[in-house]
Design a protein around this motif. Structure first.
Motif, PDB file in Angstrom:
ATOM      1  N   ARG A   1      80.200  23.813 -22.527  1.00  0.00           N
ATOM      2  CA  ARG A   1      79.441  24.998 -22.916  1.00  0.00           C
ATOM      3  C   ARG A   1      79.900  25.454 -24.297  1.00  0.00           C
ATOM      4  O   ARG A   1      81.079  25.405 -24.613  1.00  0.00           O
TER       5      ARG A   1
ATOM      6  N   ASP B   1      80.598  28.418 -26.921  1.00  0.00           N
ATOM      7  CA  ASP B   1      80.990  29.822 -26.844  1.00  0.00           C
ATOM      8  C   ASP B   1      79.808  30.724 -27.229  1.00  0.00           C
ATOM      9  O   ASP B   1      79.098  30.447 -28.196  1.00  0.00           O
ATOM     10  N   PRO B   2      79.560  31.815 -26.484  1.00  0.00           N
ATOM     11  CA  PRO B   2      78.427  32.705 -26.782  1.00  0.00           C
ATOM     12  C   PRO B   2      78.435  33.242 -28.203  1.00  0.00           C
ATOM     13  O   PRO B   2      77.374  33.552 -28.765  1.00  0.00           O
TER      14      PRO B   2
ATOM     15  N   ARG C   1      76.212  31.272 -30.513  1.00  0.00           N
ATOM     16  CA  ARG C   1      74.796  31.174 -30.196  1.00  0.00           C
ATOM     17  C   ARG C   1      74.042  32.388 -30.741  1.00  0.00           C
ATOM     18  O   ARG C   1      74.639  33.419 -31.031  1.00  0.00           O
TER      19      ARG C   1
END
Length: 321
Positions: A224, A226-227, A230
């Protein structure tokens, strides 16, 4: 034929009554297909023509298109692919469940105050104040800066104004809207770079997802992102496919940046493979949309054994290609 002037007057009057409809308050209402068909059937009956001698009503839509335009004409509204979206918007309005951005777009939620940037110097001065300028800008060919109103629009759009989710910029063709978009891209690239710099170790930007698909003879873990990395993506969409393709193809083109920006290169070999005959400076945009474009992009960007990103990354981690 001697009685035709009298008959013509009677037919015209009867036809007018059937196709000229009025609603509340005596206002004219649009002519619909049902009224046209009813008037046609009445006329055929009055004249006494056999149905085999006539053709039913049909219509054509005339679209005016600038003769020097390089883009194809836009699809007529009645044959458009966004009729379903318009119907969905109408349904939301009738149901009273209209989202905020749609309300603003339709003019249902009008602002309490309006500011005219052409008449109020204080408004445009605040928009182009130094504190509002993004940290990055597009290195345009010739290093030409944006004009005043272009820069003001970029500054306001990138200011994350409270309560502003939809920021429209209006302008006729050739006034620099695409040029404005390039500076938006540059501003987002710099913001993303700032977010990347927050990690002291690149590996910390990824976390295990638990998903391990099997590819050929190997099991590959998927991570995933990292937010914080994004939310910098941009989607270019339009009812005119050619316009979208033009914007997407121009952004990575080497001709789109200044000749002295020699240090600005970003996966250039991969980008050259995607762009085909046009030399690119970096992997920053792609023409997607339909299935054919998406397939061609995947094959050139990822799967190509000579210039694909898969081979590029494998070489980078020590697996000779």
């Amino acid at each position: 034929m001697g009685r035709w002037p009298d008959a013509e007057t009677r037919l015209n009057e009867g036809l007018d009554r059937r196709i000229r409809c009025f609603g509340e308050g005596g206002k004219s209402v649009p002519l619909d297909g049902r009224s046209i068909r009813a008037a046609f059937d009445w006329l055929i009956s009055e004249v006494g023509l056999h149905p085999s001698l006539v053709e039913p009503p049909s219509f054509a839509v005339r679209v005016y298109h600038y003769w020097q335009s390089q883009d194809p004409p836009e699809a007529p509204l009645l044959g458009s692919f966004f009729l379903e979206d318009l119907a969905a918007a109408r349904r939301r309005v009738v149901e009273g469940s209209t989202p905020g951005n749609l309300r603003r777009y339709l003019g249902m939620g009008r602002p309490k105050t309006r500011k005219n940037v052409l008449a109020d110097d204080a408004v445009i001065a605040a928009a182009v104040a130094p504190a509002r300028f993004p940290a990055g800008r597009w290195p345009a060919a010739g290093r030409h800066p944006l004009v005043l109103l272009q820069q003001g629009a970029v500054n306001l759009a990138m200011s994350d104004l409270e309560g502003v989710d939809l920021f429209p910029v209006n302008g006729p063709p050739g006034t620099g809207k695409t040029t404005l978009l390039r500076d938006m891209v540059a501003a987002l690239v710099v913001r993303r770079a700032e977010a990347m710099c927050a990690f002291d170790d690149p590996g910390k930007a990824f976390s295990e997802s638990g998903y391990r698909p099997r590819i050929r003879n190997a099991t590959v873990p998927v991570h995933r992102v990292d937010p914080r990395l994004r939310g910098f993506e941009m989607l270019v969409a339009s009812s005119n496919n050619k316009a979208v393709e033009n914007v997407s193809r121009e952004l990575p083109s080497l001709k789109a940046i200044a000749s002295d920006a020699t240090g600005l290169r970003y996966f250039k070999t991969v980008a050259d493979g995607i762009s085909g005959d046009v030399e690119a400076w970096g992997l920053v945009a792609a023409v997607l949309g339909n299935a054919s474009n998406r397939f061609a992009f995947r094959e050139a960007m990822w799967a190509d054994p000579d210039k694909g990103l898969r081979a590029y990354l494998a070489e980078a981690v020590g697996n000779p290609q």
